[in-house]
Design a protein around this motif. Structure first.
Motif, PDB file in Angstrom:
ATOM      1  N   ARG A 179      -1.919  53.322  88.863  1.00 11.32           N
ATOM      2  CA  ARG A 179      -1.958  52.401  89.999  1.00 11.32           C
ATOM      3  C   ARG A 179      -1.580  53.046  91.325  1.00 11.32           C
ATOM      4  O   ARG A 179      -2.129  52.713  92.372  1.00 11.32           O
ATOM      5  N   CYS A 180      -0.659  53.977  91.281  1.00 12.63           N
ATOM      6  CA  CYS A 180      -0.057  54.518  92.499  1.00 12.63           C
ATOM      7  C   CYS A 180      -1.100  55.099  93.457  1.00 12.63           C
ATOM      8  O   CYS A 180      -1.910  55.950  93.062  1.00 12.63           O
ATOM      9  N   PRO A 181      -1.090  54.682  94.719  1.00  5.45           N
ATOM     10  CA  PRO A 181      -2.072  55.185  95.693  1.00  5.45           C
ATOM     11  C   PRO A 181      -1.640  56.483  96.362  1.00  5.45           C
ATOM     12  O   PRO A 181      -2.396  57.051  97.151  1.00  5.45           O
ATOM     13  N   GLU A 182      -0.432  56.946  96.083  1.00  2.00           N
ATOM     14  CA  GLU A 182       0.108  58.115  96.772  1.00  2.00           C
ATOM     15  C   GLU A 182      -0.212  59.408  96.018  1.00  2.00           C
ATOM     16  O   GLU A 182      -0.136  59.450  94.786  1.00  2.00           O
ATOM     17  N   THR A 183      -0.546  60.453  96.771  1.00  2.00           N
ATOM     18  CA  THR A 183      -0.848  61.748  96.157  1.00  2.00           C
ATOM     19  C   THR A 183       0.051  62.872  96.670  1.00  2.00           C
ATOM     20  O   THR A 183       0.024  63.979  96.141  1.00  2.00           O
ATOM     21  N   SER A 184       0.850  62.601  97.675  1.00  4.30           N
ATOM     22  CA  SER A 184       1.710  63.627  98.250  1.00  4.30           C
ATOM     23  C   SER A 184       2.814  64.027  97.269  1.00  4.30           C
ATOM     24  O   SER A 184       3.521  63.170  96.724  1.00  4.30           O
ATOM     25  N   VAL A 185       2.978  65.317  97.054  1.00  2.26           N
ATOM     26  CA  VAL A 185       4.028  65.795  96.141  1.00  2.26           C
ATOM     27  C   VAL A 185       5.416  65.364  96.604  1.00  2.26           C
ATOM     28  O   VAL A 185       6.230  64.906  95.784  1.00  2.26           O
ATOM     29  N   PRO A 186       5.769  65.483  97.895  1.00  4.53           N
ATOM     30  CA  PRO A 186       7.095  65.005  98.309  1.00  4.53           C
ATOM     31  C   PRO A 186       7.331  63.532  97.992  1.00  4.53           C
ATOM     32  O   PRO A 186       8.451  63.146  97.655  1.00  4.53           O
ATOM     33  N   PHE A 187       6.257  62.737  98.092  1.00  2.57           N
ATOM     34  CA  PHE A 187       6.415  61.308  97.787  1.00  2.57           C
ATOM     35  C   PHE A 187       6.786  61.099  96.331  1.00  2.57           C
ATOM     36  O   PHE A 187       7.821  60.518  96.015  1.00  2.57           O
ATOM     37  N   TRP A 188       5.914  61.553  95.414  1.00  2.00           N
ATOM     38  CA  TRP A 188       6.177  61.203  94.022  1.00  2.00           C
ATOM     39  C   TRP A 188       7.319  62.003  93.414  1.00  2.00           C
ATOM     40  O   TRP A 188       7.988  61.528  92.474  1.00  2.00           O
ATOM     41  N   ALA A 189       7.589  63.197  93.930  1.00  2.92           N
ATOM     42  CA  ALA A 189       8.747  63.943  93.430  1.00  2.92           C
ATOM     43  C   ALA A 189      10.048  63.222  93.758  1.00  2.92           C
ATOM     44  O   ALA A 189      11.038  63.339  93.031  1.00  2.92           O
ATOM     45  N   THR A 190      10.032  62.452  94.841  1.00  8.22           N
ATOM     46  CA  THR A 190      11.220  61.696  95.251  1.00  8.22           C
ATOM     47  C   THR A 190      11.274  60.316  94.612  1.00  8.22           C
ATOM     48  O   THR A 190      12.234  59.960  93.912  1.00  8.22           O
ATOM     49  N   TRP A 191      10.233  59.521  94.825  1.00 13.75           N
ATOM     50  CA  TRP A 191      10.293  58.110  94.445  1.00 13.75           C
ATOM     51  C   TRP A 191      10.038  57.897  92.963  1.00 13.75           C
ATOM     52  O   TRP A 191      10.537  56.923  92.384  1.00 13.75           O
ATOM     53  N   TYR A 192       9.287  58.771  92.313  1.00 17.02           N
ATOM     54  CA  TYR A 192       9.141  58.682  90.864  1.00 17.02           C
ATOM     55  C   TYR A 192      10.475  58.973  90.185  1.00 17.02           C
ATOM     56  O   TYR A 192      10.863  58.290  89.232  1.00 17.02           O
ATOM     57  N   LEU A 193      11.165  59.998  90.689  1.00 18.51           N
ATOM     58  CA  LEU A 193      12.471  60.323  90.104  1.00 18.51           C
ATOM     59  C   LEU A 193      13.464  59.182  90.299  1.00 18.51           C
ATOM     60  O   LEU A 193      14.244  58.866  89.395  1.00 18.51           O
ATOM     61  N   LEU A 194      13.428  58.564  91.470  1.00 17.31           N
ATOM     62  CA  LEU A 194      14.323  57.425  91.697  1.00 17.31           C
ATOM     63  C   LEU A 194      13.951  56.268  90.778  1.00 17.31           C
ATOM     64  O   LEU A 194      14.839  55.579  90.239  1.00 17.31           O
ATOM     65  N   GLY A 195      12.654  56.040  90.587  1.00 20.74           N
ATOM     66  CA  GLY A 195      12.223  54.988  89.669  1.00 20.74           C
ATOM     67  C   GLY A 195      12.696  55.235  88.253  1.00 20.74           C
ATOM     68  O   GLY A 195      13.080  54.290  87.537  1.00 20.74           O
ATOM     69  N   ILE A 196      12.697  56.484  87.813  1.00 22.37           N
ATOM     70  CA  ILE A 196      13.199  56.831  86.482  1.00 22.37           C
ATOM     71  C   ILE A 196      14.717  56.685  86.429  1.00 22.37           C
ATOM     72  O   ILE A 196      15.285  56.293  85.402  1.00 22.37           O
ATOM     73  N   ALA A 197      15.376  56.991  87.540  1.00 23.66           N
ATOM     74  CA  ALA A 197      16.835  56.915  87.568  1.00 23.66           C
ATOM     75  C   ALA A 197      17.350  55.488  87.397  1.00 23.66           C
ATOM     76  O   ALA A 197      18.442  55.278  86.849  1.00 23.66           O
ATOM     77  N   ILE A 198      16.575  54.498  87.846  1.00 21.47           N
ATOM     78  CA  ILE A 198      17.037  53.102  87.761  1.00 21.47           C
ATOM     79  C   ILE A 198      17.223  52.661  86.304  1.00 21.47           C
ATOM     80  O   ILE A 198      18.318  52.219  85.931  1.00 21.47           O
ATOM     81  N   PRO A 199      16.204  52.757  85.424  1.00 18.38           N
ATOM     82  CA  PRO A 199      16.449  52.380  84.026  1.00 18.38           C
ATOM     83  C   PRO A 199      17.433  53.312  83.323  1.00 18.38           C
ATOM     84  O   PRO A 199      18.115  52.890  82.379  1.00 18.38           O
ATOM     85  N   THR A 200      17.527  54.563  83.774  1.00 15.20           N
ATOM     86  CA  THR A 200      18.529  55.466  83.202  1.00 15.20           C
ATOM     87  C   THR A 200      19.927  54.923  83.444  1.00 15.20           C
ATOM     88  O   THR A 200      20.767  54.876  82.536  1.00 15.20           O
ATOM     89  N   LEU A 201      20.177  54.494  84.676  1.00 19.32           N
ATOM     90  CA  LEU A 201      21.482  53.916  85.017  1.00 19.32           C
ATOM     91  C   LEU A 201      21.711  52.607  84.281  1.00 19.32           C
ATOM     92  O   LEU A 201      22.810  52.361  83.755  1.00 19.32           O
ATOM     93  N   VAL A 202      20.687  51.762  84.205  1.00 21.22           N
ATOM     94  CA  VAL A 202      20.821  50.491  83.492  1.00 21.22           C
ATOM     95  C   VAL A 202      21.141  50.738  82.016  1.00 21.22           C
ATOM     96  O   VAL A 202      22.021  50.087  81.441  1.00 21.22           O
TER      97      VAL A 202
END
Length: 213
Positions: A179-202
């Motif tokens: 689904r993700c419309p973004e292709t920039s490496v800085p974008f997904w390297a940052t926000w994908y990792l944060l998205g993974i971090a949320i369920p990790t913390l939960v």
């Protein structure tokens, strides 16, 4: 009743455990996580209209490899943390590899980009929702994986819960790549990792209650 007699009574109805019970249970959790994330994606957002063209680009496969590599390492770590006395070992290093590759590449891209283009490369158009979407897609997997981990009698509860959350988050990220419309490496390297971090913390926070057996 003496100790030997008590042990004999407790063990009287014990049945042998199958040789691959852990693998089968983890595989079932993986199936639920993947199917649940994709189903939730289709029901909530749908896939990109240009997905057929996107899969022909290297960046799509780079994002997917990032998520799936992390999911594979997290799967092994979760399986090991689900059993008492089993060391995680070198899997810790494998968990770090995707981020250790993506983040330096992202920094190089930002460094080489014109100063006025860096914010767009990092934030894209969906930075406010990307990580939350990944966290949402990880929910079915997190529930299923925690249930399986609990059934396997973990002893390092917070660590096992965190790894279950990371596993679910990585699967949710892989689904979100559709689904993700973004292709920039800085974008997904940052926000994908944060998205993974949320369920990790939960997973770590709920582990004490969710994984107690």
């Amino acid at each position: 009743m003496n100790t030997d007699r008590l042990i004999a009574v407790l063990a009287a109805d014990a049945a042998p455990v199958g040789p691959h019970v852990v693998e089968w249970r983890i595989a079932s959790a993986l199936s639920i996580a993947a199917c649940g994330a994709v189903a939730l994606l289709l029901l909530s957002y749908g896939v990109r209209a240009d997905l057929a063209a996107l899969v022909a680009t290297p960046i799509f496969w780079a994002k997917l490899a990032f998520a799936l590599t992390m999911a594979g390492a997290a799967l092994v770590a979760t399986a090991r943390l689900s059993r008492p006395g089993v060391a995680v070992g070198r899997v810790w290093a494998a968990l770090v590899v995707p981020a250790a590759i993506a983040l330096p590449v992202a920094l190089v891209v930002l460094w080489l980009a014109p100063r006025d283009a860096r914010a767009a490369l990092l934030l894209g158009n969906t930075w406010r929702t990307c990580s939350l979407n990944i966290a949402l897609l990880s929910v079915p997997g997190l529930i299923a994986i925690l249930a399986v981990v609990r059934s396997l009698a973990p002893t390092r509860l917070h660590l096992a819960g965190a790894m279950a959350g990371l596993f679910a988050g990585a699967i949710g990220t892989a689904a979100y790549c559709l689904r993700c419309p973004e292709t920039s490496v800085p974008f997904w390297a940052t926000w994908y990792l944060l998205g993974i971090a949320i369920p990790t913390l939960v997973g770590a926070l709920v582990a004490k209650k969710a994984l107690r057996w």
